[in-house]
Design a protein around this motif. Sequence first.
Motif, PDB file in Angstrom:
ATOM      1  N   CYS A  72       0.828  -1.214   0.000  1.00 63.66           N
ATOM      2  CA  CYS A  72       0.000   0.000   0.000  1.00 63.66           C
ATOM      3  C   CYS A  72       0.857   1.257   0.000  1.00 63.66           C
ATOM      4  N   ALA A  73       1.934   1.246   0.799  1.00 64.48           N
ATOM      5  CA  ALA A  73       2.818   2.417   0.862  1.00 64.48           C
ATOM      6  C   ALA A  73       3.517   2.643  -0.466  1.00 64.48           C
ATOM      7  N   THR A  74       3.965   1.555  -1.116  1.00 69.10           N
ATOM      8  CA  THR A  74       4.673   1.697  -2.399  1.00 69.10           C
ATOM      9  C   THR A  74       3.740   2.208  -3.489  1.00 69.10           C
ATOM     10  N   VAL A  75       2.555   1.626  -3.574  1.00 66.91           N
ATOM     11  CA  VAL A  75       1.604   2.042  -4.607  1.00 66.91           C
ATOM     12  C   VAL A  75       1.174   3.492  -4.394  1.00 66.91           C
ATOM     13  N   LEU A  76       0.916   3.829  -3.127  1.00 66.09           N
ATOM     14  CA  LEU A  76       0.476   5.205  -2.846  1.00 66.09           C
ATOM     15  C   LEU A  76       1.568   6.208  -3.169  1.00 66.09           C
TER      16      LEU A  76
ATOM     17  N   THR B  63      -8.193  10.178  -8.443  1.00 62.19           N
ATOM     18  CA  THR B  63      -7.499  10.149  -7.154  1.00 62.19           C
ATOM     19  C   THR B  63      -8.179   9.149  -6.230  1.00 62.19           C
ATOM     20  N   GLY B  64      -7.470   8.818  -5.186  1.00 56.04           N
ATOM     21  CA  GLY B  64      -8.059   8.018  -4.136  1.00 56.04           C
ATOM     22  C   GLY B  64      -8.694   8.929  -3.095  1.00 56.04           C
ATOM     23  N   LEU B  65      -8.729   8.470  -1.871  1.00 57.18           N
ATOM     24  CA  LEU B  65      -9.292   9.248  -0.782  1.00 57.18           C
ATOM     25  C   LEU B  65      -8.330  10.386  -0.422  1.00 57.18           C
ATOM     26  N   LEU B  66      -8.829  11.620  -0.384  1.00 52.35           N
ATOM     27  CA  LEU B  66      -8.015  12.795  -0.076  1.00 52.35           C
ATOM     28  C   LEU B  66      -8.494  13.417   1.227  1.00 52.35           C
ATOM     29  N   MET B  67      -7.551  13.822   2.048  1.00 48.14           N
ATOM     30  CA  MET B  67      -7.861  14.535   3.284  1.00 48.14           C
ATOM     31  C   MET B  67      -7.166  15.888   3.250  1.00 48.14           C
TER      32      MET B  67
ATOM     33  N   GLN C 207      -2.518  21.680   3.275  1.00 47.18           N
ATOM     34  CA  GLN C 207      -1.891  20.359   3.281  1.00 47.18           C
ATOM     35  C   GLN C 207      -2.863  19.325   2.732  1.00 47.18           C
ATOM     36  N   LEU C 208      -2.356  18.471   1.870  1.00 48.76           N
ATOM     37  CA  LEU C 208      -3.131  17.405   1.253  1.00 48.76           C
ATOM     38  C   LEU C 208      -2.583  16.071   1.737  1.00 48.76           C
ATOM     39  N   ARG C 209      -3.439  15.284   2.366  1.00 47.40           N
ATOM     40  CA  ARG C 209      -3.044  13.978   2.883  1.00 47.40           C
ATOM     41  C   ARG C 209      -3.666  12.890   2.023  1.00 47.40           C
ATOM     42  N   LEU C 210      -2.789  12.039   1.474  1.00 48.65           N
ATOM     43  CA  LEU C 210      -3.220  10.938   0.622  1.00 48.65           C
ATOM     44  C   LEU C 210      -3.257   9.664   1.443  1.00 48.65           C
ATOM     45  N   THR C 211      -4.248   8.837   1.221  1.00 53.56           N
ATOM     46  CA  THR C 211      -4.361   7.578   1.952  1.00 53.56           C
ATOM     47  C   THR C 211      -4.832   6.475   1.014  1.00 53.56           C
ATOM     48  N   ASP C 212      -4.479   5.258   1.337  1.00 52.69           N
ATOM     49  CA  ASP C 212      -4.916   4.109   0.541  1.00 52.69           C
ATOM     50  C   ASP C 212      -6.272   3.632   1.037  1.00 52.69           C
TER      51      ASP C 212
ATOM     52  N   PHE D 235      -7.193   0.936   2.336  1.00 51.42           N
ATOM     53  CA  PHE D 235      -7.158   0.133   3.557  1.00 51.42           C
ATOM     54  C   PHE D 235      -6.722   0.946   4.777  1.00 51.42           C
ATOM     55  N   GLY D 236      -6.328   2.190   4.575  1.00 55.30           N
ATOM     56  CA  GLY D 236      -5.897   3.014   5.690  1.00 55.30           C
ATOM     57  C   GLY D 236      -4.559   2.603   6.258  1.00 55.30           C
ATOM     58  N   MET D 237      -3.711   2.006   5.435  1.00 53.79           N
ATOM     59  CA  MET D 237      -2.406   1.538   5.909  1.00 53.79           C
ATOM     60  C   MET D 237      -1.344   2.640   5.881  1.00 53.79           C
ATOM     61  N   CYS D 238      -1.493   3.594   4.984  1.00 53.79           N
ATOM     62  CA  CYS D 238      -0.438   4.596   4.800  1.00 53.79           C
ATOM     63  C   CYS D 238      -1.067   5.949   4.491  1.00 53.79           C
ATOM     64  N   GLU D 239      -0.443   7.011   4.985  1.00 54.27           N
ATOM     65  CA  GLU D 239      -0.847   8.391   4.715  1.00 54.27           C
ATOM     66  C   GLU D 239       0.390   9.204   4.350  1.00 54.27           C
ATOM     67  N   LEU D 240       0.300   9.925   3.248  1.00 52.58           N
ATOM     68  CA  LEU D 240       1.383  10.801   2.823  1.00 52.58           C
ATOM     69  C   LEU D 240       0.865  12.230   2.746  1.00 52.58           C
TER      70      LEU D 240
END
Length: 457
Positions: free
Chosen positions: A66-70, A108-112, A158-163, A165-170
């Motif tokens: 998940c972290a690599t793909v994100l 895009t995926g889920l954006l925060m 600030q834009l937070r990207l998440t997968d 499954f909620g495993m990783c946030e960038l």
Amino acid sequence: MSGGGTGQAEPDRGDKGGVRTALAGLTTRGRSFLAAGIAAAVCAYVLGQSDLLRVGLLLAALPLVCATVLYRTRYRVAGSRRLSPARVPAGSEARVHLRMDNVSRLATGLLMLQDRVPYVLGPRPRFVLDRVEPGGRREVSYRVRSDLRGRYPLGPLQLRLTDPFGMCELTRSFSTYDTLTVIPRVEPLPPVRLSGEAKGYGDGRQRSLALAGEDDVIPRGYRYGDDLRRVHWRSTARYGELMVRREEQPQRARCTVLLDTRGVAFAGAGPDSAFEWAVSGAASTLVHMLERGFSVRLLTDTGTAVPGEGADGFAGTSQESADAAGLMMDTLAVVDHSDGTNLSRAYDVLRGGNEGLLLAFLGDLDEEEAAVVAKMRRRSGGAVAFLLDSEDWVREPTGVPGPLEESGERLRMLREAGWTVVRVPRGAPLGELWRQAEQERTGIGAAGRTSEGGGWS
């Protein structure tokens, strides 16, 4: 409305530093999965359980994948901010509009979203945006409010990207930010008339010599449409062509608002302090006088005048008056206590010419400063002082001014010099004091304490 900055956020390409960044973005869930997978793999090795090893590898691989793909997802998002309004009175709300545009070819995926705001404006706003299609747009808004005037930066966004499954946030940050200006509260004032504004005619308006244009200072050549009765025959004979003489035209009445910012003259702090009341009173007076056609200047005890000295400190046309009002409100939004201990620099500015009507908001005055203020009256057509006594503002509110024993001599000095003095009790509405100033001025005129005519409204 105020247009905010626009910027783009784009993930970096993977490298060694990028891998570390991606792993650092693992959430608590992702770290738990990774730790559980490693623990399961170790137990499988010790116990010789191949099925447990497969479960451990699956648990450990899921957050890493998940972290690599994100991190390697390549899409671009543009963000902008708009304030409505960009200048707001203290205690009022402003709305901040955020817009996100997906300018890439991938959804895009889920954006925060999270916008950085100062603590005094409230908590940091956070928003969750679902999938944004290619070329799509999402708009959200939030409110900010401050009881304290000032200039407050908003951003960067600030834009937070998440997968899924909620495993990783960038986190990606935009570089642009905007500024919200919180100006002092402005109280509407009643139209009153005080005698002693300035010599002249009508509503205290002065008359000046001028030609058809502002830059004409000598007789000019005849222009089609000029009245033949304005022909200046002596200049015509001298120059050999028709010359038009000067004529009188009205000139806007002048008003100077003096704000005492000395730190030693005020006690207390906060939105209900004496100094904040004086700043709000000066702002209300400036707006009131500009609305009634006066050319207004803001002057502080440091000798600083707004608008700038290039325009002689006074507004001209209607547009210039509006610009001057905005400039003075911006100045009052950030004005603070000065280190000065006297009003001599303000007096040096005022004694340079006839300032018309002088309205002063003053803190504590000793006898020496009272004498300086008394001399300011000499170069003005009329003078009104709103005097704030620190003792009245730091004691428990009673609704009435404190004793006059200590300040009686200073008040007498100002009134004998021709000032209309209004004492300001704690929390008093400026509108009531405005009418009281009219009554005080009427009483002074009846007692023969002033000899200059005119008026202001």
